[in-house]
Design a protein around this motif. Structure first.
Motif, PDB file in Angstrom:
ATOM      1  N   TRP A 123      76.601  28.809 -15.921  1.00  0.00           N
ATOM      2  CA  TRP A 123      75.657  28.399 -16.957  1.00  0.00           C
ATOM      3  C   TRP A 123      75.541  26.869 -16.897  1.00  0.00           C
ATOM      4  CZ3 TRP A 123      72.442  31.216 -19.923  1.00  0.00           C
ATOM      5  CH2 TRP A 123      72.710  32.575 -20.076  1.00  0.00           C
ATOM      6  N   PHE A 124      74.327  26.408 -16.956  1.00  0.00           N
ATOM      7  CA  PHE A 124      74.044  24.987 -16.978  1.00  0.00           C
ATOM      8  C   PHE A 124      73.093  24.718 -18.139  1.00  0.00           C
ATOM      9  CE2 PHE A 124      75.783  23.586 -12.885  1.00  0.00           C
ATOM     10  CZ  PHE A 124      76.008  24.811 -12.279  1.00  0.00           C
ATOM     11  N   ARG A 125      72.982  23.461 -18.502  1.00  0.00           N
ATOM     12  CA  ARG A 125      72.020  23.105 -19.530  1.00  0.00           C
ATOM     13  C   ARG A 125      71.378  21.768 -19.197  1.00  0.00           C
ATOM     14  NH1 ARG A 125      76.204  21.995 -24.609  1.00  0.00           N
ATOM     15  NH2 ARG A 125      77.078  20.020 -23.825  1.00  0.00           N
ATOM     16  N   GLN A 126      70.185  21.604 -19.724  1.00  0.00           N
ATOM     17  CA  GLN A 126      69.458  20.360 -19.494  1.00  0.00           C
ATOM     18  C   GLN A 126      68.746  19.958 -20.768  1.00  0.00           C
ATOM     19  OE1 GLN A 126      66.801  20.429 -16.116  1.00  0.00           O
ATOM     20  NE2 GLN A 126      66.868  18.212 -15.942  1.00  0.00           N
ATOM     21  N   ALA A 127      69.139  18.809 -21.274  1.00  0.00           N
ATOM     22  CA  ALA A 127      68.499  18.235 -22.450  1.00  0.00           C
ATOM     23  C   ALA A 127      67.363  17.323 -21.996  1.00  0.00           C
ATOM     24  CB  ALA A 127      69.526  17.463 -23.270  1.00  0.00           C
ATOM     25  N   PRO A 128      66.400  17.068 -22.866  1.00  0.00           N
ATOM     26  CA  PRO A 128      65.270  16.204 -22.493  1.00  0.00           C
ATOM     27  C   PRO A 128      65.746  14.832 -22.017  1.00  0.00           C
ATOM     28  CG  PRO A 128      64.802  17.321 -24.547  1.00  0.00           C
ATOM     29  CD  PRO A 128      66.235  17.634 -24.219  1.00  0.00           C
ATOM     30  N   GLY A 129      65.252  14.421 -20.869  1.00  0.00           N
ATOM     31  CA  GLY A 129      65.586  13.109 -20.344  1.00  0.00           C
ATOM     32  C   GLY A 129      66.949  13.018 -19.685  1.00  0.00           C
ATOM     33  N   LYS A 130      67.639  14.142 -19.592  1.00  0.00           N
ATOM     34  CA  LYS A 130      68.982  14.142 -18.993  1.00  0.00           C
ATOM     35  C   LYS A 130      69.026  15.058 -17.784  1.00  0.00           C
ATOM     36  CE  LYS A 130      71.530  13.000 -23.200  1.00  0.00           C
ATOM     37  NZ  LYS A 130      72.695  13.367 -24.064  1.00  0.00           N
ATOM     38  N   GLU A 131      70.047  14.857 -16.963  1.00  0.00           N
ATOM     39  CA  GLU A 131      70.225  15.712 -15.805  1.00  0.00           C
ATOM     40  C   GLU A 131      70.816  17.049 -16.221  1.00  0.00           C
ATOM     41  OE1 GLU A 131      70.981  12.233 -12.430  1.00  0.00           O
ATOM     42  OE2 GLU A 131      72.570  13.654 -12.929  1.00  0.00           O
TER      43      GLU A 131
END
Length: 121
Positions: free
Chosen positions: A35-43
């Motif tokens: 599982w991965f996640r990506q927030a706005p403006g972040k890797e």
């Protein structure tokens, strides 16, 4: 293998939420599931992984002791139970399948479409 993530939503800080990832076209146990996640403006960042039918599990320090990863191999599904959610957990959550126990997104070959998790303060 094709992956379908679901279960995201809008919750308040301190709430719990479970996201799911259903695999089709191949058997879940053949892969390292991440599982991965990506927030706005972040890797995109690593959250958790499981491998070898649950014999190996890893968590990012930021979610350790709050998130729990589990699998139902009969349903070819992996779950990420997220407890004590914080606003900084807000991101699009992706499930991924790979062949090696590694933490980098580039090490995973197959990706689901992502599900949005938003935690309000």
């Amino acid at each position: 293998v094709q992956l379908q993530a679901s279960g995201g939503g809008l919750v308040q800080a301190g709430d719990s939420l479970r996201v799911s990832c259903v695999a089709s076209g191949s058997t879940l146990s053949r892969y390292v599931m991440g599982w991965f996640r990506q927030a706005p403006g972040k890797e995109r960042e690593f959250v958790a992984l499981t491998a070898w039918s649950g014999a190996v599990t890893r968590y990012a320090d930021s979610v350790k002791y709050r998130f729990i990863l589990s699998s139902d191999y009969a349903k070819n599904t992996v779950y990420l139970q997220m407890n004590s959610l914080k606003p900084e957990d807000t991101a699009v959550y992706y499930c991924a399948a790979g062949r090696y126990v590694r933490l980098g997104p580039t090490d995973y070959d197959f990706w689901g479409q992502g599900t949005q998790v938003t935690v309000s303060s």
